[in-house]
Write an enzyme that holds these catalytic residues in place. Structure first.
Site, PDB file in Angstrom:
ATOM      1  N   TYR A 150       0.880  -1.266   0.121  1.00 58.10           N
ATOM      2  CA  TYR A 150      -0.037   0.230  -0.036  1.00 58.10           C
ATOM      3  C   TYR A 150       0.792   1.236  -0.131  1.00 58.10           C
ATOM      4  O   TYR A 150       0.697   2.051  -0.882  1.00 58.10           O
ATOM      5  CB  TYR A 150      -0.864   0.013   1.135  1.00 58.10           C
ATOM      6  CG  TYR A 150      -1.884   1.124   1.421  1.00 58.10           C
ATOM      7  CD1 TYR A 150      -3.025   1.211   0.505  1.00 58.10           C
ATOM      8  CD2 TYR A 150      -1.728   2.203   2.306  1.00 58.10           C
ATOM      9  CE1 TYR A 150      -3.775   2.205   0.593  1.00 58.10           C
ATOM     10  CE2 TYR A 150      -2.494   3.207   2.565  1.00 58.10           C
ATOM     11  CZ  TYR A 150      -3.729   3.113   1.583  1.00 58.10           C
ATOM     12  OH  TYR A 150      -4.518   4.342   1.671  1.00 58.10           O
ATOM     13  N   ALA A 152       3.887   1.345  -1.096  1.00 58.90           N
ATOM     14  CA  ALA A 152       4.565   1.672  -2.468  1.00 58.90           C
ATOM     15  C   ALA A 152       3.510   2.464  -3.462  1.00 58.90           C
ATOM     16  O   ALA A 152       4.004   3.202  -4.167  1.00 58.90           O
ATOM     17  CB  ALA A 152       4.923   0.264  -2.885  1.00 58.90           C
TER      18      ALA A 152
HETATM   19  N1  LIG Z   1      -9.459   6.666   5.655  1.00 61.43           N
HETATM   20  C1  LIG Z   1      -8.406   6.865   5.845  1.00 61.43           C
HETATM   21  O1  LIG Z   1      -8.019   6.950   7.129  1.00 61.43           O
HETATM   22  C2  LIG Z   1      -7.211   7.198   4.981  1.00 61.43           C
HETATM   23  C3  LIG Z   1      -5.885   7.702   5.180  1.00 61.43           C
HETATM   24  C4  LIG Z   1      -5.082   8.001   4.219  1.00 61.43           C
HETATM   25  C5  LIG Z   1      -5.511   8.291   3.069  1.00 61.43           C
HETATM   26  N2  LIG Z   1      -6.800   7.746   2.554  1.00 61.43           N
HETATM   27  C6  LIG Z   1      -6.963   7.802   1.129  1.00 61.43           C
HETATM   28  O2  LIG Z   1      -8.254   8.451   0.918  1.00 61.43           O
HETATM   29  C7  LIG Z   1      -8.999   7.993  -0.165  1.00 61.43           C
HETATM   30  C8  LIG Z   1     -10.214   7.468   0.517  1.00 61.43           C
HETATM   31  O3  LIG Z   1     -10.047   6.634   1.318  1.00 61.43           O
HETATM   32  P1  LIG Z   1     -11.462   5.878   2.105  1.00 61.43           P
HETATM   33  O4  LIG Z   1     -10.939   5.605   3.602  1.00 61.43           O
HETATM   34  O5  LIG Z   1     -12.613   6.942   2.064  1.00 61.43           O
HETATM   35  O6  LIG Z   1     -11.539   4.410   1.165  1.00 61.43           O
HETATM   36  P2  LIG Z   1     -12.654   3.339   1.476  1.00 61.43           P
HETATM   37  O7  LIG Z   1     -11.856   2.254   1.417  1.00 61.43           O
HETATM   38  O8  LIG Z   1     -13.502   3.453   2.585  1.00 61.43           O
HETATM   39  O9  LIG Z   1     -13.709   3.731   0.046  1.00 61.43           O
HETATM   40  C9  LIG Z   1     -13.054   3.402  -1.117  1.00 61.43           C
HETATM   41  C10 LIG Z   1     -14.152   3.549  -2.364  1.00 61.43           C
HETATM   42  O10 LIG Z   1     -13.389   2.912  -3.390  1.00 61.43           O
HETATM   43  C11 LIG Z   1     -14.140   1.949  -4.069  1.00 61.43           C
HETATM   44  N3  LIG Z   1     -13.254   1.264  -4.981  1.00 61.43           N
HETATM   45  C12 LIG Z   1     -12.512   0.176  -4.500  1.00 61.43           C
HETATM   46  N4  LIG Z   1     -12.015  -0.462  -5.661  1.00 61.43           N
HETATM   47  C13 LIG Z   1     -12.800  -0.080  -6.671  1.00 61.43           C
HETATM   48  C14 LIG Z   1     -12.548  -0.214  -7.984  1.00 61.43           C
HETATM   49  N5  LIG Z   1     -11.843  -1.181  -8.634  1.00 61.43           N
HETATM   50  N6  LIG Z   1     -13.090   0.787  -8.865  1.00 61.43           N
HETATM   51  C15 LIG Z   1     -13.960   1.863  -8.657  1.00 61.43           C
HETATM   52  N7  LIG Z   1     -14.075   1.998  -7.310  1.00 61.43           N
HETATM   53  C16 LIG Z   1     -13.505   1.098  -6.174  1.00 61.43           C
HETATM   54  C17 LIG Z   1     -14.775   1.535  -3.058  1.00 61.43           C
HETATM   55  O11 LIG Z   1     -16.023   0.674  -3.336  1.00 61.43           O
HETATM   56  C18 LIG Z   1     -15.177   2.403  -1.921  1.00 61.43           C
HETATM   57  O12 LIG Z   1     -16.406   3.363  -2.436  1.00 61.43           O
HETATM   58  C19 LIG Z   1      -8.044   6.713  -0.644  1.00 61.43           C
HETATM   59  O13 LIG Z   1      -7.313   7.239  -1.714  1.00 61.43           O
HETATM   60  C20 LIG Z   1      -7.215   6.522   0.531  1.00 61.43           C
HETATM   61  O14 LIG Z   1      -5.888   6.212   0.383  1.00 61.43           O
HETATM   62  C21 LIG Z   1      -7.685   7.349   3.214  1.00 61.43           C
END
Ligand SMILES: NC(=O)c1ccc[n+]([C@@H]2O[C@H](COP(=O)([O-])OP(=O)(O)OC[C@H]3O[C@@H](n4cnc5c(N)ncnc54)[C@H](O)[C@@H]3O)[C@@H](O)[C@H]2O)c1
Length: 256
Positions: A150, A152
């Protein structure tokens, strides 16, 4: 650039951070197209936000970002519906190193597919220029020992942002490319895509990664995105963590 009437695509926008971005951008007057694999959550999110902001302001496209054809069709549907595309937020992710090939295909290749398509639809000449925001993590710069793969993928999008965000590309396309790195953020539901790995070894590693960090609010992360979309220069990197104001992250390319 003002956000009123701008058309914004958010991948993975059905839940959590992506959904919070959609809500904030709607408040600021944008039109939204949510691309997500999860149709149930996507349609629910779309219906709820339509009720709040108006039926014509938001659509949902079932889209798997690992499938270029589906991704392209969703861009076409967005253009047909709203007449233009101005902003892409590459946000969809999975975090689970057990499924590392899929993780890489979503978190890195998915961002690359989105970027190439955004250039097709937004570059000046074909479109009106625009903005690509790549969503990074605190592990885009600080490695997470609990999630090396992740980490990476999230490091890689810094390189993607710096190279495409360079003036060389901006001058040709009129498209800014920015990376917005997000620290740990509160969830209001069980995430479908985040790691669920309760082994003691993994928990020890998570504790190391989380030192000095606390969970911030979803709406804070969403609010801090707006000035970045409006003002950040192409190629710049930003971090929002611990509910603080977002800060630009320094980047050194002075090795050679
Ligand atoms: N939540 C955190 O604490 C956190 C921390 C650091 C970074 N982030 C970043 O913020 C962003 C959102 O995070 P989050 O926690 O809301 O994510 P999440 O995992 O809750 O939601 C991700 C969404 O992406 C969708 N998804 C997954 N695979 C897919 C695909 N192949 N095609 C289309 N959609 C797809 C899922 O259905 C979901 O709706 C991400 O890029 C994550 O790396 C989040």
């Amino acid at each position: 650039m003002l956000l009123k009437d701008k058309v914004c695509i958010i991948t993975g926008g059905a839940v959590q951070i992506g959904r919070a971005f959609a809500e904030q951008l709607l408040k600021d007057g944008a039109f939204i197209s949510i691309f997500d694999l999860d149709s149930d959550s996507g349609e629910l999110c779309c219906a709820e936000l339509q009720q709040q902001f108006g039926k014509n302001r938001i659509i949902f496209c079932h889209c798997d970002v690992t499938d270029y054809t589906q991704f392209e069709e969703s861009f076409l549907t967005t253009k047909d519906t709203f007449g233009r595309i101005d902003i892409l937020v590459n946000n969809a992710e999975i975090q689970n190193d057990k499924f590392w090939e899929l993780e890489t295909d979503v978190n890195l290749n998915g961002f690359i597919r989105g970027t190439l398509l955004a250039y097709q639809f937004m570059s000046k000449g074909k479109g009106n220029g625009g903005t690509i925001v790549n969503i990074g993590s605190s592990c885009s710069t600080k490695p997470f020992v609990s999630s090396p793969i992740y980490t990476a993928t999230k490091h890689a999008i810094i390189g993607l942002t710096k190279a495409y965000g360079d003036q060389y590309h901006f001058n040709q396309t009129g498209v800014r490319v920015i990376c917005y790195c997000v620290g740990p953020t509160e969830s209001d539901s069980i995430s479908h895509s985040r790691q669920n790995n309760n082994t003691p070894n993994h928990e020890r590693a998570r504790k190391i990664d989380m030192q000095g960090m606390r969970y911030q609010k979803l709406d804070h992360v969403a609010k801090e995105l707006i000035p970045i979309i409006l003002n950040a220069s192409s190629g710049s990197l930003w971090l929002v963590k611990n509910d603080e104001k977002s800060k630009e992250i320094p980047y050194s390319n002075e090795i050679f």
